[in-house]
Design a protein around this motif. Structure first.
Motif, PDB file in Angstrom:
ATOM      1  N   ALA A  67       2.139  -9.634  -9.407  1.00  0.00           N
ATOM      2  CA  ALA A  67       0.835  -9.095  -9.796  1.00  0.00           C
ATOM      3  C   ALA A  67       0.993  -7.833 -10.626  1.00  0.00           C
ATOM      4  N   ALA A  68       2.016  -7.037 -10.332  1.00  0.00           N
ATOM      5  CA  ALA A  68       2.257  -5.827 -11.117  1.00  0.00           C
ATOM      6  C   ALA A  68       2.534  -6.179 -12.572  1.00  0.00           C
ATOM      7  N   ALA A  69       3.286  -7.261 -12.808  1.00  0.00           N
ATOM      8  CA  ALA A  69       3.535  -7.699 -14.179  1.00  0.00           C
ATOM      9  C   ALA A  69       2.251  -8.221 -14.817  1.00  0.00           C
ATOM     10  N   GLY A  70       1.402  -8.872 -14.010  1.00  0.00           N
ATOM     11  CA  GLY A  70       0.132  -9.384 -14.515  1.00  0.00           C
ATOM     12  C   GLY A  70      -0.797  -8.293 -15.006  1.00  0.00           C
ATOM     13  N   GLN A  71      -0.684  -7.088 -14.461  1.00  0.00           N
ATOM     14  CA  GLN A  71      -1.522  -5.976 -14.913  1.00  0.00           C
ATOM     15  C   GLN A  71      -1.271  -5.666 -16.386  1.00  0.00           C
ATOM     16  N   ALA A  72      -0.018  -5.721 -16.812  1.00  0.00           N
ATOM     17  CA  ALA A  72       0.297  -5.448 -18.212  1.00  0.00           C
ATOM     18  C   ALA A  72      -0.347  -6.485 -19.124  1.00  0.00           C
ATOM     19  N   MET A  73      -0.378  -7.740 -18.679  1.00  0.00           N
ATOM     20  CA  MET A  73      -1.002  -8.788 -19.481  1.00  0.00           C
ATOM     21  C   MET A  73      -2.512  -8.569 -19.594  1.00  0.00           C
ATOM     22  N   LEU A  74      -3.127  -8.174 -18.501  1.00  0.00           N
ATOM     23  CA  LEU A  74      -4.568  -7.917 -18.529  1.00  0.00           C
ATOM     24  C   LEU A  74      -4.912  -6.740 -19.437  1.00  0.00           C
ATOM     25  N   LEU A  75      -4.031  -5.741 -19.467  1.00  0.00           N
ATOM     26  CA  LEU A  75      -4.292  -4.581 -20.313  1.00  0.00           C
ATOM     27  C   LEU A  75      -4.272  -4.941 -21.796  1.00  0.00           C
ATOM     28  N   LEU A  76      -3.564  -6.005 -22.161  1.00  0.00           N
ATOM     29  CA  LEU A  76      -3.583  -6.464 -23.549  1.00  0.00           C
ATOM     30  C   LEU A  76      -4.981  -6.905 -23.962  1.00  0.00           C
ATOM     31  N   LEU A  77      -5.798  -7.291 -22.981  1.00  0.00           N
ATOM     32  CA  LEU A  77      -7.189  -7.655 -23.246  1.00  0.00           C
ATOM     33  C   LEU A  77      -8.129  -6.475 -23.023  1.00  0.00           C
ATOM     34  N   ALA A  78      -7.888  -5.713 -21.962  1.00  0.00           N
ATOM     35  CA  ALA A  78      -8.807  -4.631 -21.590  1.00  0.00           C
ATOM     36  C   ALA A  78      -8.802  -3.502 -22.614  1.00  0.00           C
ATOM     37  N   VAL A  79      -7.636  -3.139 -23.126  1.00  0.00           N
ATOM     38  CA  VAL A  79      -7.551  -2.002 -24.054  1.00  0.00           C
ATOM     39  C   VAL A  79      -8.271  -2.286 -25.371  1.00  0.00           C
ATOM     40  N   PRO A  80      -8.059  -3.448 -26.023  1.00  0.00           N
ATOM     41  CA  PRO A  80      -8.840  -3.726 -27.237  1.00  0.00           C
ATOM     42  C   PRO A  80     -10.346  -3.791 -26.977  1.00  0.00           C
ATOM     43  N   PHE A  81     -10.745  -4.320 -25.811  1.00  0.00           N
ATOM     44  CA  PHE A  81     -12.175  -4.358 -25.500  1.00  0.00           C
ATOM     45  C   PHE A  81     -12.736  -2.944 -25.374  1.00  0.00           C
ATOM     46  N   TYR A  82     -11.980  -2.058 -24.747  1.00  0.00           N
ATOM     47  CA  TYR A  82     -12.418  -0.666 -24.617  1.00  0.00           C
ATOM     48  C   TYR A  82     -12.557  -0.031 -26.001  1.00  0.00           C
ATOM     49  N   LEU A 379      -0.274  16.821 -25.692  1.00  0.00           N
ATOM     50  CA  LEU A 379       0.160  16.179 -26.936  1.00  0.00           C
ATOM     51  C   LEU A 379      -0.994  15.566 -27.720  1.00  0.00           C
ATOM     52  N   PHE A 380      -2.083  15.217 -27.035  1.00  0.00           N
ATOM     53  CA  PHE A 380      -3.208  14.579 -27.724  1.00  0.00           C
ATOM     54  C   PHE A 380      -4.230  15.593 -28.251  1.00  0.00           C
ATOM     55  N   LEU A 381      -4.041  16.870 -27.976  1.00  0.00           N
ATOM     56  CA  LEU A 381      -5.009  17.873 -28.430  1.00  0.00           C
ATOM     57  C   LEU A 381      -5.180  17.902 -29.944  1.00  0.00           C
ATOM     58  N   PRO A 382      -4.114  17.780 -30.758  1.00  0.00           N
ATOM     59  CA  PRO A 382      -4.310  17.831 -32.209  1.00  0.00           C
ATOM     60  C   PRO A 382      -4.669  16.488 -32.855  1.00  0.00           C
ATOM     61  N   THR A 383      -4.975  15.463 -32.073  1.00  0.00           N
ATOM     62  CA  THR A 383      -5.308  14.155 -32.631  1.00  0.00           C
ATOM     63  C   THR A 383      -6.804  14.041 -32.898  1.00  0.00           C
ATOM     64  N   THR A 384      -7.207  12.990 -33.618  1.00  0.00           N
ATOM     65  CA  THR A 384      -8.619  12.772 -33.920  1.00  0.00           C
ATOM     66  C   THR A 384      -9.356  12.225 -32.701  1.00  0.00           C
ATOM     67  N   ARG A 385     -10.688  12.252 -32.749  1.00  0.00           N
ATOM     68  CA  ARG A 385     -11.479  11.709 -31.634  1.00  0.00           C
ATOM     69  C   ARG A 385     -11.148  10.250 -31.392  1.00  0.00           C
ATOM     70  N   GLU A 386     -11.026   9.464 -32.465  1.00  0.00           N
ATOM     71  CA  GLU A 386     -10.712   8.041 -32.310  1.00  0.00           C
ATOM     72  C   GLU A 386      -9.370   7.856 -31.616  1.00  0.00           C
ATOM     73  N   GLN A 387      -8.407   8.657 -31.988  1.00  0.00           N
ATOM     74  CA  GLN A 387      -7.084   8.554 -31.366  1.00  0.00           C
ATOM     75  C   GLN A 387      -7.124   8.995 -29.908  1.00  0.00           C
ATOM     76  N   LYS A 388      -7.935  10.008 -29.600  1.00  0.00           N
ATOM     77  CA  LYS A 388      -8.044  10.471 -28.215  1.00  0.00           C
ATOM     78  C   LYS A 388      -8.586   9.384 -27.302  1.00  0.00           C
ATOM     79  N   TYR A 389      -9.625   8.693 -27.738  1.00  0.00           N
ATOM     80  CA  TYR A 389     -10.272   7.715 -26.868  1.00  0.00           C
ATOM     81  C   TYR A 389      -9.641   6.321 -26.961  1.00  0.00           C
ATOM     82  N   LYS A 390      -9.212   5.921 -28.152  1.00  0.00           N
ATOM     83  CA  LYS A 390      -8.707   4.554 -28.320  1.00  0.00           C
ATOM     84  C   LYS A 390      -7.186   4.469 -28.150  1.00  0.00           C
ATOM     85  N   ALA A 391      -6.457   5.223 -28.966  1.00  0.00           N
ATOM     86  CA  ALA A 391      -4.991   5.148 -28.884  1.00  0.00           C
ATOM     87  C   ALA A 391      -4.489   5.645 -27.538  1.00  0.00           C
TER      88      ALA A 391
END
Length: 462
Positions: A67-82, A379-391
């Motif tokens: 199941a721990a490995a399955g979490q990584a697979m689900l994140l491939l879907l969850a992160v783009p949706f976010y 490390l994320f302080l000098p990034t753009t808003r899009e990078q802060k929330y998405k990347a």
């Protein structure tokens, strides 16, 4: 950006200066952010024993590993949706919607449990998504409030809230789970999440982002504030979370850093567990009448180990982290954990004795939970808003979990095909840490270019 125009400091601000530099007008926002992440981490640690109880009782340790490995697979879907959602709604709606979704899921899980629906695997996967995505979203929000100079100082206080939340959430479970029951803890966590959302909305209304006008003149402050408030109601620009990471060298280096860090750390946990087990077996073989069972010996060890790690992490967070960032800067701070890990695994490779391995992992974990956790957010302080929330979502979720998966694959290959000893796993970790050091050095150079102020010593700045 927080208003620092006042000269006089309150007693609260003077007290917080024992731990880091807090300027006039900054104490309330920093403490509210610390309370916010404190509640989020408390909710996770309330759910963590529930997760373990359901997955082990319903499927066993093997199912838990899969199941721990399955979490990584689900994140491939969850992160783009976010990322897609962040492009469609404002910051306020994004944070409120995602947090309320996870709280509503807990109510649904509780209802399903009442009708005897098996939840072990599904709940384990869900918690794995929740405990990465919601904290990552919080830290994106915190990055959106502070500019780099403020964040380097004040994230020390905010991160302490996270450390304290982990401790108190576990203690809350200890107090309540026996009297309330396992499933009722889901309702407790849901309530904590909703409370955290109230804090988020308070901060949203009382602060402005640092990214748009980091150095405004006083006479333009009102107009800039109105512009920033309008910007916060706009969705983020289009762009995929993973594409942002792979198309930006700085973000890709951070992603690789997080992957390597978790690969090394998780493999190190395996080395420690293997050493503990071997030590327990040897102790019982040498003392057949020993009063404790193998399970008790292992449990007693880990109880003491986690206690020392948590206390050391809190002390480092309060009294050491801010001093390192102030006097040495982010570039040096990035190198400290891999140097500790390198020295530790060299010791483990040549002297795989429990007494040594224990303190190697204590130093590594305590530094990871305090200094490294703070620096990784900085490390994320000098990034753009899009990078802060998405990347940041992609890095703090998928790449973190990918490191865990690679560690599991290494352990499987090392025990099944390669017959690696404890020293063999330590030697592999040494090689991984050497790559980690190179990546950390490269990130430090990029951060220096993005935030030139960090290239000077803090003494000169004073």
């Amino acid at each position: 950006m927080i208003d620092n125009s006042q000269d006089a400091k309150t007693p609260l601000e003077r007290f917080l200066n024992l731990f880091t530099e807090v300027r006039s007008g900054e104490a309330i926002s920093a403490l509210m952010l610390a309370l916010n992440i404190y509640l989020i981490l408390s909710a996770y640690y309330v759910l963590k024993p529930v997760r373990e109880a359901l997955i082990l009782a319903g499927g066993g340790a093997e199912i838990k590993s899969y199941a721990a490995a399955g979490q990584a697979m689900l994140l491939l879907l969850a992160v783009p949706f976010y990322g897609w959602l962040a492009s469609k709604v404002s910051r306020r709606l994004l944070i409120n919607g995602v947090t309320l979704f996870f709280a509503a899921c807990l109510l649904l899980f509780y209802f399903l449990a009442q009708i005897d629906t098996p939840l072990g695997v599904v709940f384990f996967l869900w918690v794995g998504i929740f405990n990465l995505m919601v904290p990552a979203q919080f830290w994106a929000f915190a990055n959106d409030i502070y500019n780099p100079e403020e964040g380097e100082r004040l994230f020390v206080i905010v991160a302490f809230g996270a450390s304290l939340g982990a401790v108190s959430g576990s203690y809350l479970d200890h107090l309540l789970i026996e009297s309330l029951g396992v499933y009722q803890m889901m309702l407790v966590a849901a309530g904590i999440l909703v409370f955290s959302l109230l804090i988020t909305n308070f901060l949203h209304n009382s602060t402005q982002p640092a990214h748009s006008h980091p150095q405004k003149k006083e006479d333009n402050h009102t107009a800039a504030k109105e512009e920033d408030d309008h910007a916060e109601e706009e969705p983020l620009k289009e762009g995929g979370s993973f594409s942002m990471v792979f198309n930006n060298r700085y973000l890709l280096l951070i992603a690789v850093l997080m992957l390597l860090l978790n690969w090394v750390n998780t493999t190190g946990e395996y080395i420690l567990g293997r050493t503990v087990l071997e030590s327990a077996n040897q102790l019982l073989a040498d003392n057949p009448s020993y009063p404790l069972s193998k399970e008790q010996i292992i449990g007693e060890f880990y109880a003491g180990f986690f206690t020392v790690v948590n206390i050391a992490g809190l002390v480092l967070q309060l009294f050491v982290v801010s001093r390192i960032l102030k006097f040495f800067g982010v570039r040096v701070a990035l190198m400290i954990l891999p140097i500790i890990a390198l020295g530790g695994y060299i010791v483990a490779a040549f002297y795989p004795v429990l007494a040594y391995v224990r303190w190697v992992k204590t130093a590594e974990n305590a530094t990871d939970y305090s200094l490294q956790n703070t620096v990784r957010q900085v490390l994320f302080l000098p990034t753009t808003r899009e990078q802060k929330y998405k990347a940041k979502q992609a890095i703090d979720t998928f790449f973190v979990r990918a490191g865990d998966v690679l560690s599991a694959a290494l352990v499987f290959a090392g025990t099944t095909w390669l017959a690696l000893s404890t020293q063999g796993f330590a030697l592999i970790n040494i090689l991984l840490v050497c790559v980690w050091l190179i990546i950390a050095l490269m990130i430090g150079k990029h951060y220096r270019r993005l935030v030139p102020r960090d290239s000077e010593t803090k003494t000169q700045e004073e």
